[in-house]
Scaffold this motif. Structure first.
Motif, mmCIF file in Angstrom:
data_model
loop_
_atom_site.group_PDB
_atom_site.id
_atom_site.type_symbol
_atom_site.label_atom_id
_atom_site.label_comp_id
_atom_site.label_asym_id
_atom_site.label_seq_id
_atom_site.Cartn_x
_atom_site.Cartn_y
_atom_site.Cartn_z
ATOM 1 N N GLN A 219 0.762 -1.211 -0.033
ATOM 2 C CA GLN A 219 -0.127 -0.092 -0.060
ATOM 3 C C GLN A 219 0.864 1.412 -0.005
ATOM 4 O OE1 GLN A 219 -1.416 -1.911 3.297
ATOM 5 N NE2 GLN A 219 -1.328 -3.572 1.465
ATOM 6 N N ARG A 220 1.733 1.346 -0.832
ATOM 7 C CA ARG A 220 2.933 2.388 -0.886
ATOM 8 C C ARG A 220 2.259 3.527 -1.876
ATOM 9 N NH1 ARG A 220 6.606 -0.673 -2.500
ATOM 10 N NH2 ARG A 220 6.728 -0.182 -4.711
ATOM 11 N N SER A 221 1.758 4.632 -1.289
ATOM 12 C CA SER A 221 1.301 5.916 -1.325
ATOM 13 C C SER A 221 2.271 6.978 -1.583
ATOM 14 C CB SER A 221 0.017 6.285 -0.759
ATOM 15 O OG SER A 221 -0.502 7.374 -1.558
ATOM 16 N N TRP A 222 2.025 8.182 -1.740
ATOM 17 C CA TRP A 222 2.983 9.400 -1.926
ATOM 18 C C TRP A 222 3.731 9.491 -0.262
ATOM 19 C CZ3 TRP A 222 4.497 11.131 -6.347
ATOM 20 C CH2 TRP A 222 3.572 10.850 -7.361
ATOM 21 N N HIS A 223 4.914 9.672 -0.069
ATOM 22 C CA HIS A 223 5.318 10.020 1.093
ATOM 23 C C HIS A 223 5.168 11.548 1.934
ATOM 24 C CE1 HIS A 223 6.793 5.859 1.643
ATOM 25 N NE2 HIS A 223 7.634 6.134 0.423
ATOM 26 N N PHE A 224 5.351 12.412 0.924
ATOM 27 C CA PHE A 224 5.492 13.674 1.215
ATOM 28 C C PHE A 224 4.427 14.514 0.571
ATOM 29 C CE2 PHE A 224 9.852 12.049 1.557
ATOM 30 C CZ PHE A 224 10.021 11.959 2.788
ATOM 31 N N VAL A 225 4.030 13.996 -0.439
ATOM 32 C CA VAL A 225 2.838 14.861 -1.181
ATOM 33 C C VAL A 225 1.665 13.862 -1.484
ATOM 34 C CG1 VAL A 225 2.119 16.092 -3.235
ATOM 35 C CG2 VAL A 225 4.680 16.146 -2.500
ATOM 36 N N LYS A 226 0.552 14.280 -0.557
ATOM 37 C CA LYS A 226 -0.507 13.411 -0.635
ATOM 38 C C LYS A 226 -1.519 13.872 -1.157
ATOM 39 C CE LYS A 226 0.760 10.868 3.748
ATOM 40 N NZ LYS A 226 0.930 9.343 3.059
ATOM 41 N N PRO A 227 -2.009 13.502 -2.620
ATOM 42 C CA PRO A 227 -3.200 14.123 -3.102
ATOM 43 C C PRO A 227 -4.297 14.026 -2.472
ATOM 44 C CG PRO A 227 -1.643 12.925 -4.616
ATOM 45 C CD PRO A 227 -1.507 12.485 -3.251
ATOM 46 N N MET A 228 -5.133 15.111 -2.340
ATOM 47 C CA MET A 228 -6.510 14.918 -1.423
ATOM 48 C C MET A 228 -7.550 15.195 -2.463
ATOM 49 S SD MET A 228 -5.168 14.730 1.663
ATOM 50 C CE MET A 228 -6.649 15.141 2.803
ATOM 51 N N LYS A 229 -8.519 14.208 -2.231
ATOM 52 C CA LYS A 229 -9.686 13.836 -3.153
ATOM 53 C C LYS A 229 -10.421 15.395 -3.172
ATOM 54 C CE LYS A 229 -10.421 9.203 -2.158
ATOM 55 N NZ LYS A 229 -11.446 8.219 -1.545
ATOM 56 N N GLN A 230 -10.387 16.100 -2.256
ATOM 57 C CA GLN A 230 -11.148 17.473 -2.323
ATOM 58 C C GLN A 230 -10.483 18.439 -3.229
ATOM 59 O OE1 GLN A 230 -9.934 16.164 0.494
ATOM 60 N NE2 GLN A 230 -9.361 17.699 1.939
ATOM 61 N N TYR A 231 -9.241 18.342 -3.468
ATOM 62 C CA TYR A 231 -8.358 19.255 -4.202
ATOM 63 C C TYR A 231 -8.393 18.957 -5.782
ATOM 64 C CZ TYR A 231 -6.450 20.727 0.037
ATOM 65 O OH TYR A 231 -6.056 21.088 1.255
ATOM 66 N N ARG A 232 -9.335 17.581 -6.198
ATOM 67 C CA ARG A 232 -9.042 17.058 -7.486
ATOM 68 C C ARG A 232 -10.379 17.501 -8.407
ATOM 69 N NH1 ARG A 232 -8.484 11.256 -8.110
ATOM 70 N NH2 ARG A 232 -7.313 11.780 -9.793
#
Length: 232
Positions: A219-232
């Protein structure tokens, strides 16, 4: 040796590593964490959306309707048939498929999609097909290996996944022979330098297939920049 056979031979070491990946082994053993399954489905939904778009780019680069038909059928396959293995994973994980269709791209998914998009932007038809073929190739090989090992038994919760991809080989309209035939036909028009580039594109996609399994398992996602759904 046909050029497609060179590609397959060059990809064998990576395919061997894919066989041994714990996610892939978990499919054969019928045992995977819910978190790995849901992460995979969310990312594969992303990936297949990109796959459809790159198939559309392949249609634009095609010179004959016969070639166009190959890619059009694959678009239809992804939209209407390849949801079945996703449903299998979701059923095992106990989640609704629709809840996983809006996940942001994880780094490995982003990299793989951009690799295919780049082939579509800058390459010829052979480059696009070479970048896309490792996906159906490795999945068919995985499924066939499980069938030979007798892993697709009724007590394996992932039997539908195994049977779905293994059955692709028995389909009279199977995509893989068509893609390899197209690669071999187009390879005749290029010098060795370009073919070396094509082989590299193929092998990068093979490695990205391994990476796709690995990022889902951990489950490797972004470490430092986590895209947030509300910004998409």
């Amino acid at each position: 040796m046909k050029f497609s056979e060179e590609l397959v031979a060059a990809g064998q070491p990576i395919l061997h590593e894919i066989y041994q990946h714990p996610f892939v082994e978990g499919i054969g053993n019928g045992d995977l964490p819910k978190e790995a399954l849901t992460f995979y489905v969310g990312q594969d939904y992303n990936y297949l959306n990109a796959f459809i778009k790159v198939y559309a780019d392949a249609i634009q680069k095609s010179q004959t309707r016969a070639d166009m038909a190959i890619f059009a059928k694959q678009i239809d396959f992804i939209l209407n048939s390849e949801i079945h293995p996703h449903h299998n994973f979701c059923n095992v994980a106990g989640v609704e498929y629709e809840t996983l269709q809006h996940e942001p791209q994880a780094p490995g998914t982003y990299l793989y999609n951009e690799h295919m998009y780049r082939a579509a932007r800058t390459g010829d038809l052979i480059d696009v097909v070479a970048a896309m073929t490792p996906c159906p190739w490795t999945y068919l090989e995985i499924a066939n290996r499980f069938v030979k090992q007798g892993k697709n038994t009724d007590d394996n919760v992932f039997k539908p996944w195994i049977d779905f991809y293994a059955d692709m080989e028995d389909d009279s309209d199977s995509i893989l022979p068509q893609l390899f035939a197209l690669i071999d036909r187009e390879a005749e028009h290029y010098d060795q330098h370009h073919l070396d580039v094509v082989k590299e594109e193929f092998l990068k996609s093979c490695e990205l297939e391994w990476e796709f399994w690995d990022q889902a398992y951990h489950q490797r996602s972004w470490h430092f920049v986590k895209p947030m759904k509300q910004y998409r």
